[in-house]
Write a protein that holds these residues in place. Structure first.
Motif, PDB file in Angstrom:
ATOM      1  N   ASP A  17       0.807  -1.214   0.000  1.00  0.00           N
ATOM      2  CA  ASP A  17       0.000   0.000   0.000  1.00  0.00           C
ATOM      3  C   ASP A  17       0.845   1.270   0.000  1.00  0.00           C
ATOM      4  O   ASP A  17       0.449   2.284  -0.544  1.00  0.00           O
ATOM      5  N   ASP A  18       1.994   1.223   0.649  1.00  0.00           N
ATOM      6  CA  ASP A  18       2.847   2.404   0.687  1.00  0.00           C
ATOM      7  C   ASP A  18       3.696   2.446  -0.572  1.00  0.00           C
ATOM      8  O   ASP A  18       4.480   1.532  -0.833  1.00  0.00           O
ATOM      9  N   PRO A  19       3.553   3.523  -1.351  1.00  0.00           N
ATOM     10  CA  PRO A  19       4.347   3.593  -2.579  1.00  0.00           C
ATOM     11  C   PRO A  19       5.822   3.785  -2.245  1.00  0.00           C
ATOM     12  O   PRO A  19       6.164   4.347  -1.201  1.00  0.00           O
ATOM     13  N   PRO A  20       6.693   3.326  -3.121  1.00  0.00           N
ATOM     14  CA  PRO A  20       8.120   3.529  -2.882  1.00  0.00           C
ATOM     15  C   PRO A  20       8.461   5.018  -2.977  1.00  0.00           C
ATOM     16  O   PRO A  20       7.736   5.792  -3.598  1.00  0.00           O
ATOM     17  N   ALA A  21       9.566   5.411  -2.384  1.00  0.00           N
ATOM     18  CA  ALA A  21      10.015   6.801  -2.472  1.00  0.00           C
ATOM     19  C   ALA A  21      10.295   7.128  -3.941  1.00  0.00           C
ATOM     20  O   ALA A  21      10.711   6.258  -4.707  1.00  0.00           O
ATOM     21  N   PRO A  22      10.060   8.365  -4.337  1.00  0.00           N
ATOM     22  CA  PRO A  22      10.286   8.729  -5.743  1.00  0.00           C
ATOM     23  C   PRO A  22      11.761   8.601  -6.108  1.00  0.00           C
ATOM     24  O   PRO A  22      12.634   8.858  -5.292  1.00  0.00           O
ATOM     25  N   GLU A  23      12.014   8.171  -7.315  1.00  0.00           N
ATOM     26  CA  GLU A  23      13.375   8.058  -7.820  1.00  0.00           C
ATOM     27  C   GLU A  23      13.660   9.276  -8.683  1.00  0.00           C
ATOM     28  O   GLU A  23      12.972   9.510  -9.672  1.00  0.00           O
ATOM     29  N   CYS A  24      14.650  10.040  -8.332  1.00  0.00           N
ATOM     30  CA  CYS A  24      15.084  11.178  -9.134  1.00  0.00           C
ATOM     31  C   CYS A  24      16.445  10.840  -9.730  1.00  0.00           C
ATOM     32  O   CYS A  24      17.147   9.964  -9.224  1.00  0.00           O
ATOM     33  N   GLU A  25      16.804  11.547 -10.808  1.00  0.00           N
ATOM     34  CA  GLU A  25      18.094  11.313 -11.450  1.00  0.00           C
ATOM     35  C   GLU A  25      18.722  12.633 -11.859  1.00  0.00           C
ATOM     36  O   GLU A  25      18.018  13.566 -12.234  1.00  0.00           O
ATOM     37  N   ILE A  26      20.045  12.651 -11.798  1.00  0.00           N
ATOM     38  CA  ILE A  26      20.838  13.770 -12.310  1.00  0.00           C
ATOM     39  C   ILE A  26      22.029  13.153 -13.022  1.00  0.00           C
ATOM     40  O   ILE A  26      22.726  12.312 -12.455  1.00  0.00           O
ATOM     41  N   CYS A 107      16.195  14.193  -5.091  1.00  0.00           N
ATOM     42  CA  CYS A 107      15.041  14.995  -5.528  1.00  0.00           C
ATOM     43  C   CYS A 107      15.152  16.466  -5.118  1.00  0.00           C
ATOM     44  O   CYS A 107      14.783  17.360  -5.892  1.00  0.00           O
ATOM     45  N   ASP A 108      15.676  16.758  -3.931  1.00  0.00           N
ATOM     46  CA  ASP A 108      15.842  18.152  -3.511  1.00  0.00           C
ATOM     47  C   ASP A 108      16.820  18.881  -4.426  1.00  0.00           C
ATOM     48  O   ASP A 108      16.631  20.061  -4.746  1.00  0.00           O
ATOM     49  N   GLU A 109      17.865  18.193  -4.864  1.00  0.00           N
ATOM     50  CA  GLU A 109      18.852  18.803  -5.749  1.00  0.00           C
ATOM     51  C   GLU A 109      18.258  19.087  -7.128  1.00  0.00           C
ATOM     52  O   GLU A 109      18.533  20.119  -7.732  1.00  0.00           O
ATOM     53  N   VAL A 110      17.437  18.150  -7.631  1.00  0.00           N
ATOM     54  CA  VAL A 110      16.744  18.378  -8.907  1.00  0.00           C
ATOM     55  C   VAL A 110      15.863  19.619  -8.792  1.00  0.00           C
ATOM     56  O   VAL A 110      15.903  20.502  -9.657  1.00  0.00           O
ATOM     57  N   ALA A 112      16.148  22.125  -6.719  1.00  0.00           N
ATOM     58  CA  ALA A 112      16.988  23.320  -6.569  1.00  0.00           C
ATOM     59  C   ALA A 112      17.518  23.797  -7.918  1.00  0.00           C
ATOM     60  O   ALA A 112      17.527  25.005  -8.197  1.00  0.00           O
ATOM     61  N   MET A 113      17.924  22.876  -8.775  1.00  0.00           N
ATOM     62  CA  MET A 113      18.452  23.280 -10.083  1.00  0.00           C
ATOM     63  C   MET A 113      17.357  23.866 -10.970  1.00  0.00           C
ATOM     64  O   MET A 113      17.576  24.864 -11.656  1.00  0.00           O
ATOM     65  N   GLU A 114      16.172  23.259 -10.943  1.00  0.00           N
ATOM     66  CA  GLU A 114      15.074  23.794 -11.759  1.00  0.00           C
ATOM     67  C   GLU A 114      14.659  25.187 -11.272  1.00  0.00           C
ATOM     68  O   GLU A 114      14.424  26.089 -12.075  1.00  0.00           O
ATOM     69  N   LYS A 115      14.592  25.368  -9.967  1.00  0.00           N
ATOM     70  CA  LYS A 115      14.229  26.682  -9.417  1.00  0.00           C
ATOM     71  C   LYS A 115      15.314  27.712  -9.713  1.00  0.00           C
ATOM     72  O   LYS A 115      15.016  28.867 -10.023  1.00  0.00           O
ATOM     73  N   LEU A 142      24.835  23.149 -11.333  1.00  0.00           N
ATOM     74  CA  LEU A 142      25.371  22.091 -10.473  1.00  0.00           C
ATOM     75  C   LEU A 142      25.792  22.648  -9.111  1.00  0.00           C
ATOM     76  O   LEU A 142      25.576  22.006  -8.082  1.00  0.00           O
ATOM     77  N   VAL A 143      26.371  23.850  -9.110  1.00  0.00           N
ATOM     78  CA  VAL A 143      26.766  24.502  -7.856  1.00  0.00           C
ATOM     79  C   VAL A 143      25.529  24.782  -7.006  1.00  0.00           C
ATOM     80  O   VAL A 143      25.491  24.459  -5.811  1.00  0.00           O
ATOM     81  N   LEU A 144      24.491  25.366  -7.615  1.00  0.00           N
ATOM     82  CA  LEU A 144      23.289  25.701  -6.858  1.00  0.00           C
ATOM     83  C   LEU A 144      22.507  24.457  -6.436  1.00  0.00           C
ATOM     84  O   LEU A 144      21.772  24.492  -5.459  1.00  0.00           O
ATOM     85  N   GLY A 145      22.680  23.367  -7.163  1.00  0.00           N
ATOM     86  CA  GLY A 145      22.082  22.096  -6.773  1.00  0.00           C
ATOM     87  C   GLY A 145      22.928  21.346  -5.756  1.00  0.00           C
ATOM     88  O   GLY A 145      22.560  20.256  -5.313  1.00  0.00           O
TER      89      GLY A 145
END
Length: 167
Positions: A17-26, A107-110, A112-115, A142-145
């Motif tokens: 029932d609990d979905p897995p944590a989201p997978e982000c990539e850079i 995911c937080d780094e992704v 941050a880079m988009e923002k 990359l620095v800001l991320g």
């Protein structure tokens, strides 16, 4: 009669029932420059990112990169682009340079880079072929991320070390 050892705690069975944590990539990529810049024999850096949400339909990726306002001099401003790239890559992905950062911890780094890209575009700097240019912009993201320490400059990426003033 009580059923079972009073010191034992019985947990309910695990469920899906609990979905897995989201997978982000850079991942950092590069490709030969195009257009008039191709004459330099230099390369263009870009960042491929992925986040599990509606901005990434059908398993596609987004490409973060910089381009001049105009392809020929005078180039104008250095503009950040965040564009959807379908799962097949569309031929613009280039060569991977370094590791792929994959997992929910990125995911937080992704984000941050988009923002950072959006905020940068509110007041972009002038483009210079030697920098700041598209390669300077990728390093800036990359620095800001906060992942710049995990990547070095791709081959022949003029302007990589050039800082973007005021940013």
């Amino acid at each position: 009669g009580g059923g079972g050892d009073p010191g034992t705690i019985v947990l309910p069975p695990l469920t899906d029932d609990d979905p897995p944590a989201p997978e982000c990539e850079i991942d950092l990529r590069w490709r030969p420059t195009t257009g008039i810049a191709k004459l330099t024999g230099k390369n263009h850096a870009l960042i491929r990112i992925k986040r599990p949400d509606a901005a990434y339909p059908d398993g596609g990726y987004r490409i973060l990169e910089g381009h001049p306002t105009f392809r020929v001099p005078p180039h104008g401003k250095l503009i950040g682009h965040n564009t959807f790239n379908p799962p097949d890559g569309g031929g613009v992905m280039g060569e991977r340079h370094g590791a792929i950062l994959r997992g929910s911890q990125w995911c937080d780094e992704v984000d941050a880079m988009e923002k950072a890209l959006d905020k940068y575009n509110e007041d972009p700097v002038g483009y210079d072929a030697l920098g700041p240019n598209s390669n300077s912009f990728v390093r800036f993201l990359l620095v800001l991320g906060k992942v710049d320490h995990l990547f070095d400059a791709p081959p022949d990426t003029t302007g990589w070390e050039k800082k973007i003033k005021g940013k």
